[in-house]
Write an enzyme that holds these catalytic residues in place. Sequence first.
Site, PDB file in Angstrom:
ATOM      1  CB  SER A 124       8.450 -25.575 -22.383  1.00  0.00           C
ATOM      2  OG  SER A 124       9.756 -25.559 -22.866  1.00  0.00           O
ATOM      3  CG  HIS A 135       9.766 -20.244 -20.809  1.00  0.00           C
ATOM      4  ND1 HIS A 135       8.532 -20.168 -21.407  1.00  0.00           N
ATOM      5  CD2 HIS A 135      10.461 -21.159 -21.521  1.00  0.00           C
ATOM      6  CE1 HIS A 135       8.487 -21.004 -22.429  1.00  0.00           C
ATOM      7  NE2 HIS A 135       9.634 -21.608 -22.512  1.00  0.00           N
ATOM      8  CD  GLU A 137       5.862 -17.325 -20.933  1.00  0.00           C
ATOM      9  OE1 GLU A 137       6.404 -18.433 -21.035  1.00  0.00           O
ATOM     10  OE2 GLU A 137       4.653 -17.152 -21.104  1.00  0.00           O
ATOM     11  CG  ASN A 170       5.588 -23.052 -24.920  1.00  0.00           C
ATOM     12  OD1 ASN A 170       5.841 -22.873 -26.111  1.00  0.00           O
ATOM     13  ND2 ASN A 170       6.514 -23.196 -24.000  1.00  0.00           N
TER      14      ASN A 170
HETATM   15  N1  LIG Z   1      14.008 -26.256 -27.301  1.00  0.00           N
HETATM   16  C1  LIG Z   1      13.296 -25.155 -27.163  1.00  0.00           C
HETATM   17  O1  LIG Z   1      12.910 -24.481 -28.121  1.00  0.00           O
HETATM   18  C2  LIG Z   1      12.939 -24.676 -25.775  1.00  0.00           C
HETATM   19  C3  LIG Z   1      12.486 -23.356 -25.601  1.00  0.00           C
HETATM   20  C4  LIG Z   1      12.204 -22.904 -24.308  1.00  0.00           C
HETATM   21  C5  LIG Z   1      12.360 -23.768 -23.233  1.00  0.00           C
HETATM   22  N2  LIG Z   1      12.800 -25.053 -23.429  1.00  0.00           N
HETATM   23  C6  LIG Z   1      12.958 -25.918 -22.269  1.00  0.00           C
HETATM   24  O2  LIG Z   1      14.329 -25.919 -21.895  1.00  0.00           O
HETATM   25  C7  LIG Z   1      14.662 -27.198 -21.325  1.00  0.00           C
HETATM   26  C8  LIG Z   1      15.820 -27.797 -22.079  1.00  0.00           C
HETATM   27  O3  LIG Z   1      15.449 -27.948 -23.433  1.00  0.00           O
HETATM   28  P1  LIG Z   1      16.559 -28.185 -24.583  1.00  0.00           P
HETATM   29  O4  LIG Z   1      15.841 -28.012 -25.864  1.00  0.00           O
HETATM   30  O5  LIG Z   1      17.793 -27.372 -24.305  1.00  0.00           O
HETATM   31  O6  LIG Z   1      16.901 -29.748 -24.343  1.00  0.00           O
HETATM   32  P2  LIG Z   1      18.131 -30.589 -24.890  1.00  0.00           P
HETATM   33  O7  LIG Z   1      17.651 -31.976 -25.014  1.00  0.00           O
HETATM   34  O8  LIG Z   1      18.759 -29.911 -26.073  1.00  0.00           O
HETATM   35  O9  LIG Z   1      19.219 -30.491 -23.683  1.00  0.00           O
HETATM   36  C9  LIG Z   1      19.054 -31.042 -22.404  1.00  0.00           C
HETATM   37  C10 LIG Z   1      20.430 -31.314 -21.799  1.00  0.00           C
HETATM   38  O10 LIG Z   1      20.249 -31.717 -20.429  1.00  0.00           O
HETATM   39  C11 LIG Z   1      21.198 -32.731 -20.153  1.00  0.00           C
HETATM   40  N3  LIG Z   1      20.765 -33.486 -18.969  1.00  0.00           N
HETATM   41  C12 LIG Z   1      19.852 -34.492 -18.881  1.00  0.00           C
HETATM   42  N4  LIG Z   1      19.704 -34.872 -17.588  1.00  0.00           N
HETATM   43  C13 LIG Z   1      20.540 -34.092 -16.850  1.00  0.00           C
HETATM   44  C14 LIG Z   1      20.832 -33.991 -15.456  1.00  0.00           C
HETATM   45  N5  LIG Z   1      20.231 -34.775 -14.566  1.00  0.00           N
HETATM   46  N6  LIG Z   1      21.737 -33.085 -15.061  1.00  0.00           N
HETATM   47  C15 LIG Z   1      22.375 -32.285 -15.954  1.00  0.00           C
HETATM   48  N7  LIG Z   1      22.136 -32.327 -17.282  1.00  0.00           N
HETATM   49  C16 LIG Z   1      21.221 -33.215 -17.721  1.00  0.00           C
HETATM   50  C17 LIG Z   1      21.264 -33.546 -21.438  1.00  0.00           C
HETATM   51  O11 LIG Z   1      22.477 -34.304 -21.509  1.00  0.00           O
HETATM   52  C18 LIG Z   1      21.190 -32.440 -22.495  1.00  0.00           C
HETATM   53  O12 LIG Z   1      22.494 -31.975 -22.852  1.00  0.00           O
HETATM   54  C19 LIG Z   1      13.365 -28.026 -21.356  1.00  0.00           C
HETATM   55  O13 LIG Z   1      12.687 -27.869 -20.135  1.00  0.00           O
HETATM   56  C20 LIG Z   1      12.590 -27.380 -22.487  1.00  0.00           C
HETATM   57  O14 LIG Z   1      11.194 -27.591 -22.367  1.00  0.00           O
HETATM   58  C21 LIG Z   1      13.109 -25.513 -24.680  1.00  0.00           C
END
Ligand SMILES: NC(=O)c1ccc[n+]([C@@H]2O[C@H](COP(=O)([O-])OP(=O)(O)OC[C@H]3O[C@@H](n4cnc5c(N)ncnc54)[C@H](O)[C@@H]3O)[C@@H](O)[C@H]2O)c1
Length: 319
Positions: A149, A177, A189, A227
Site C-alpha cells: 500500500s 496495488h 494502481e 493512499n
Molecule cells: N487491507 C486493505 O484494504 C489493503 C488494500 C490494498 C493493499 N493492501 C496491502 O496488501 C497487503 C496484504 O494486506 P491484507 O489486508 O490482505 O493483510 P492480512 O493481514 O489480511 O493478510 C496477510 C496474510 O499474509 C500471511 N503471511 C504473513 N507472513 C507471510 C509469509 N512470510 N509468507 C506467506 N504468507 C505470509 C498472513 O498469514 C496473512 O494470511 C499489505 O501490503 C497491505 O498494505 C491492503
Amino acid sequence: MLLSSIRSLCYRGPSIASRAFSSSPLARTAEVKSLGVIGAGQMGLGIALVAAQKAQVPVTLIDTSQASLDKGLKFADKLLAKDVAKERLTQEAADAARGRITPSQKMEDLSGVDFVIEAVPEIEELKRRVFGQLAQIAPRHAILATNTSSISITKIAAATTADPTDLQAPARVVSTHFMNPVPVQKGVEIIAGLQTAPETVAAAVAFVRRMGKIPAVSADSPGFLANRILMPYINEAIICLETGVGAKEDIDSIMKNGTNVPMGPLTLADFIGLDTCLAIMNVLHQETGDSKYRPSGLLKRMVNAGWLGKKSGKGFYDY
Ligand SMILES: NC(=O)c1ccc[n+]([C@@H]2O[C@H](COP(=O)([O-])OP(=O)(O)OC[C@H]3O[C@@H](n4cnc5c(N)ncnc54)[C@H](O)[C@@H]3O)[C@@H](O)[C@H]2O)c1
C-alpha cells in the site's frame, strides 16, 4: 495515454537488466499461464479468486499459516456460492474457478509460475525477505509484483539482488496495488520502481486487464496516488473523533451521505484494517518528514489494543 504514463515513469537508461529483460518472451503477456499469490489474507485471497475466475489461470496460493489458508478458501467458497445463488455465475464456472486455486505453505511451489503477486502484511522487512526468497525460487522470466500500500517499490526491488548471477531480477519487480475488496473494486494502481523495466509495467497492465480490472499508473512516491489521497482523509476523520468534533456515527454519516461514497471513513478504516492504515500513515510521515501526515494518537492506541477493525472483530465498530 496509459502507455505514455508508463514510459515517462520507467527508467529508460541503458541498464543491463532492462536490455536483457526486453528480449524476454514475457513481454508478450498472453503467455502468463500461471500465477502465484503470497499471503492468503483479505487481499491475497481476493486476488487469487479473481485471477482464477476472470484470467482463468491456475493459482498457487502461499501462506505460512494453515489457518489463514483454510479461512481464505472457506471465504472463497462462500463468495462463489453467493455468485451462483444470484445467477451471476454458473455452478460449473464456480467449480472451475475454485479448482484452479491450489493452497500451499511452501514458497518452493512457486518455482514454475509466470507471475507472482505478494500480499503479506505491510512490514518492509518482511516484504524484503519475501522478495529475496522469491528471486531465488521463481523462474527468471517471472514478473514479481507486490500489493504494497505504501512501501517503495525501488526498495522492494533492491531486495532481489542476493543472487549476483541474476542481474535482471529487480527489473522484473513492479507493484500491482489492488483495492479492497478485490472482487468488487475495479481500479488497480501500477507502480514502477527505479529498476523496473518498461516491459514489466506493460506485463502488469495487461495481466490486471485480463483480471477485468482498470489500471492507473502512479510514480513510486510515498503512498502512491490512492493512499496519498485516501489515508490523510481517514486519519483526519479519526482526529475529528479523538478531539470531539463529532461522534463516529455523525462523521461516517456526513461523509457517506454528503459526498456520495458507499461508506464513511471510520467504517472504511475498519474494513481496510487499522494496522494497515497506521502502517501507511507511518510511511507517509517518515518518508516525507511532513507533520501533516502524523498518525492520530487514537489510531495508534487502537492498534496497540489489538482493535484492528473487521478482521479482529472490533474497531470503531463491533463485528
Ligand atoms: N487491507 C486493505 O484494504 C489493503 C488494500 C490494498 C493493499 N493492501 C496491502 O496488501 C497487503 C496484504 O494486506 P491484507 O489486508 O490482505 O493483510 P492480512 O493481514 O489480511 O493478510 C496477510 C496474510 O499474509 C500471511 N503471511 C504473513 N507472513 C507471510 C509469509 N512470510 N509468507 C506467506 N504468507 C505470509 C498472513 O498469514 C496473512 O494470511 C499489505 O501490503 C497491505 O498494505 C491492503
